[in-house]
Design an enzyme around this catalytic site. Structure first.
Site, PDB file in Angstrom:
ATOM      1  N   LYS A  65      67.200  47.440  16.448  1.00  0.00           N
ATOM      2  CA  LYS A  65      67.021  48.292  17.623  1.00  0.00           C
ATOM      3  C   LYS A  65      65.560  48.350  18.057  1.00  0.00           C
ATOM      4  CE  LYS A  65      66.689  52.748  16.976  1.00  0.00           C
ATOM      5  NZ  LYS A  65      66.853  54.198  16.739  1.00  0.00           N
ATOM      6  N   LYS A 105      65.645  56.338   7.163  1.00  0.00           N
ATOM      7  CA  LYS A 105      64.354  57.029   7.183  1.00  0.00           C
ATOM      8  C   LYS A 105      63.907  57.405   5.777  1.00  0.00           C
ATOM      9  CE  LYS A 105      64.345  58.949  11.831  1.00  0.00           C
ATOM     10  NZ  LYS A 105      64.397  60.168  12.645  1.00  0.00           N
ATOM     11  N   LYS A 122      60.198  52.921  18.816  1.00  0.00           N
ATOM     12  CA  LYS A 122      58.771  53.221  18.943  1.00  0.00           C
ATOM     13  C   LYS A 122      58.097  53.243  17.576  1.00  0.00           C
ATOM     14  CE  LYS A 122      60.526  57.849  19.722  1.00  0.00           C
ATOM     15  NZ  LYS A 122      60.957  58.802  20.713  1.00  0.00           N
TER      16      LYS A 122
HETATM   17  P1  TYM Z   1      65.400  59.835  19.946  1.00  0.00           P
HETATM   18  O1  TYM Z   1      64.249  60.678  20.363  1.00  0.00           O
HETATM   19  O2  TYM Z   1      65.236  58.944  18.768  1.00  0.00           O
HETATM   20  O3  TYM Z   1      65.881  58.930  21.126  1.00  0.00           O
HETATM   21  C1  TYM Z   1      66.194  59.504  22.379  1.00  0.00           C
HETATM   22  C2  TYM Z   1      67.362  58.805  23.027  1.00  0.00           C
HETATM   23  O4  TYM Z   1      67.087  57.413  23.210  1.00  0.00           O
HETATM   24  C3  TYM Z   1      68.166  56.637  22.714  1.00  0.00           C
HETATM   25  N1  TYM Z   1      67.618  55.369  22.207  1.00  0.00           N
HETATM   26  C4  TYM Z   1      68.041  54.158  22.573  1.00  0.00           C
HETATM   27  N2  TYM Z   1      69.020  53.757  23.418  1.00  0.00           N
HETATM   28  C5  TYM Z   1      69.200  52.434  23.597  1.00  0.00           C
HETATM   29  N3  TYM Z   1      68.482  51.489  22.956  1.00  0.00           N
HETATM   30  C6  TYM Z   1      67.485  51.817  22.103  1.00  0.00           C
HETATM   31  N4  TYM Z   1      66.772  50.888  21.497  1.00  0.00           N
HETATM   32  C7  TYM Z   1      67.243  53.212  21.876  1.00  0.00           C
HETATM   33  N5  TYM Z   1      66.355  53.893  21.114  1.00  0.00           N
HETATM   34  C8  TYM Z   1      66.601  55.210  21.329  1.00  0.00           C
HETATM   35  C9  TYM Z   1      68.762  57.494  21.603  1.00  0.00           C
HETATM   36  O5  TYM Z   1      70.089  57.130  21.322  1.00  0.00           O
HETATM   37  C10 TYM Z   1      68.652  58.873  22.195  1.00  0.00           C
HETATM   38  O6  TYM Z   1      69.741  59.153  23.041  1.00  0.00           O
HETATM   39  N6  TYM Z   1      68.368  62.949  17.494  1.00  0.00           N
HETATM   40  C11 TYM Z   1      68.005  62.518  18.811  1.00  0.00           C
HETATM   41  C12 TYM Z   1      67.461  63.615  19.692  1.00  0.00           C
HETATM   42  C13 TYM Z   1      68.319  64.822  19.783  1.00  0.00           C
HETATM   43  C14 TYM Z   1      69.490  64.962  20.577  1.00  0.00           C
HETATM   44  C15 TYM Z   1      69.944  66.298  20.372  1.00  0.00           C
HETATM   45  C16 TYM Z   1      70.195  64.102  21.407  1.00  0.00           C
HETATM   46  C17 TYM Z   1      68.098  66.018  19.184  1.00  0.00           C
HETATM   47  N7  TYM Z   1      69.073  66.921  19.534  1.00  0.00           N
HETATM   48  C18 TYM Z   1      71.091  66.783  20.994  1.00  0.00           C
HETATM   49  C19 TYM Z   1      71.336  64.590  22.034  1.00  0.00           C
HETATM   50  C20 TYM Z   1      71.787  65.910  21.825  1.00  0.00           C
HETATM   51  C21 TYM Z   1      66.942  61.458  18.672  1.00  0.00           C
HETATM   52  O7  TYM Z   1      66.287  61.339  17.667  1.00  0.00           O
HETATM   53  O8  TYM Z   1      66.715  60.750  19.752  1.00  0.00           O
END
Ligand code: TYM
Length: 331
Positions: free
Chosen positions: A196, A114, A199
């Site tokens: 990956k 990022k 969005k």
């Molecule tokens: P975020 O918002 O980027 O994504 C949310 C969840 O989706 C999963 N994910 C995917 N899984 C499979 N294939 C993909 N292409 C893919 N893209 C996204 C991510 O692994 C995630 O589980 N930091 C985290 C949010 C967060 C969080 C937490 C998660 C904040 N605090 C505490 C667990 C526990 C995030 O940015 O997810």
């Protein structure tokens, strides 16, 4: 009675969700609700680590809540809440910052990626992002964190910080385990199966959104990058097809072997056509429920208010302990 184990997870309200978010995370949260004490959070504090239009952020937060409910998260079973409503998340982050090493944070792959992408906005919150995530998890004495593959390193950090605090000040936090499914933990871009599905991809043909209309889904799958081998087979030298087969299998419930057998001798055209219908049908019930919840704003408000109250009670308890241990005088 034995206390139920605790599950915590969250998604950022930073725009429309992809089927990657659904397959890697939300879909796996549903079944956990019956067996575990679940906390499902909308992590709006995390979202502002990249520039957000306030009006859009408000809208995206409510949209995500409606999507949570439409996917099958049940406020009668789980605590569903908005991160910024429970100030303990920010407060614990400050304390954990004091035991976080700059070196370790600068090695986080997501930070590195990022920060390269947005050098102009290299803010401090982007750097301490994983500390906030550790706070989310540790506040609830979490046992299990269901996430996609890309969050594994952040989870390692949460474990490290929990252990470091425990050994510095005495036992305070439960050390969480990641829950990462074998299939679907990393859904790849339809345009570039080496990266990956995300969005934030500049090319909208790379991802399918949970709220995409049937025509868009058909178009994107038709254009998905494959290879010149021309066989529907699950193998590493066909990463595009492998990814599409994973999506097919997850949405249809059919095994990979079944899918291989079904398309034996067929080209990619028929497979892609069928896949599009499988995805459209798989998403339809959620899309219908989503529209229903979006028309019931009062209900959404009731859900997040109740959720915040429940989460607050649990989080405060942990934060009180932490403050006492570090030497802050109680009011
Ligand atoms: P975020 O918002 O980027 O994504 C949310 C969840 O989706 C999963 N994910 C995917 N899984 C499979 N294939 C993909 N292409 C893919 N893209 C996204 C991510 O692994 C995630 O589980 N930091 C985290 C949010 C967060 C969080 C937490 C998660 C904040 N605090 C505490 C667990 C526990 C995030 O940015 O997810």
């Amino acid at each position: 009675m034995e206390e139920r184990k605790v599950v915590f997870s969250g998604v950022q309200p930073s725009g429309a969700l992809t089927i990657g978010n659904y397959i890697g995370a939300i879909r796996n949260w549903i079944d956990l609700q019956d067996e575990y004490e679940c906390f499902y959070c909308i992590v709006d504090l995390h979202a502002i680590t990249v520039p957000q239009e306030p009006k859009e952020l408000r809208k995206n937060t409510l949209n995500l809540l409606a999507l949570y409910l439409a996917s099958g998260l049940d406020p009668e079973k789980s605590t569903i809440f908005i991160q910024s409503h429970v100030s303990a998340h920010s407060e614990l982050t400050w304390v954990l910052n004091s035991i976080s090493y700059m070196g370790q944070l600068s090695r986080m792959t997501q930070f590195k990626e990022k920060s390269q992408r947005s050098e102009a906005n290299l803010n401090a919150a982007l750097f301490t992002y994983p500390v906030l995530m550790a706070s989310d998890i540790l506040l609830y004495q979490t046992d299990l964190v269901p996430v996609g593959e890309d969050q594994k390193q952040h989870l390692e950090l949460a474990r490290d910080l929990g252990e470091r605090f425990n050994s510095k000040y005495s036992e305070t936090f439960k050390i969480p385990e990641p829950l990462i499914k074998k299939v679907g933990a990393k859904i790849m871009s339809l345009q570039n199966p080496e990266s990956k599905m995300s969005k934030s991809d500049a090319d909208e043909n790379g991802y399918i959104l949970l709220l995409d209309k049937p025509d868009a889904i058909r178009r994107k799958i038709k254009r998905a990058v494959t290879d010149s081998i021309g066989e529907v087979k699950y193998r590493d030298e066909q990463p595009g097809i492998k990814n599409l087969m994973n999506i097919y299998s997850i949405f249809s419930g059919e095994s990979i072997e079944n899918i291989e057998a079904k398309y034996e001798g067929e080209g990619y055209g028929k497979f892609k056509e069928d896949l599009a219908e499988v995805v459209i049908e798989g998403l339809r019930p959620m899309q219908e429920k989503y529209d229903y919840y979006m028309k019931n704003k009062d209900y959404l408000e009731e859900v997040y208010k109740n959720g915040a109250e429940k989460a607050e009670r649990v989080a405060r308890k942990t934060l009180r302990k932490v403050y006492k241990k570090v030497g802050f005088i109680p009011r």
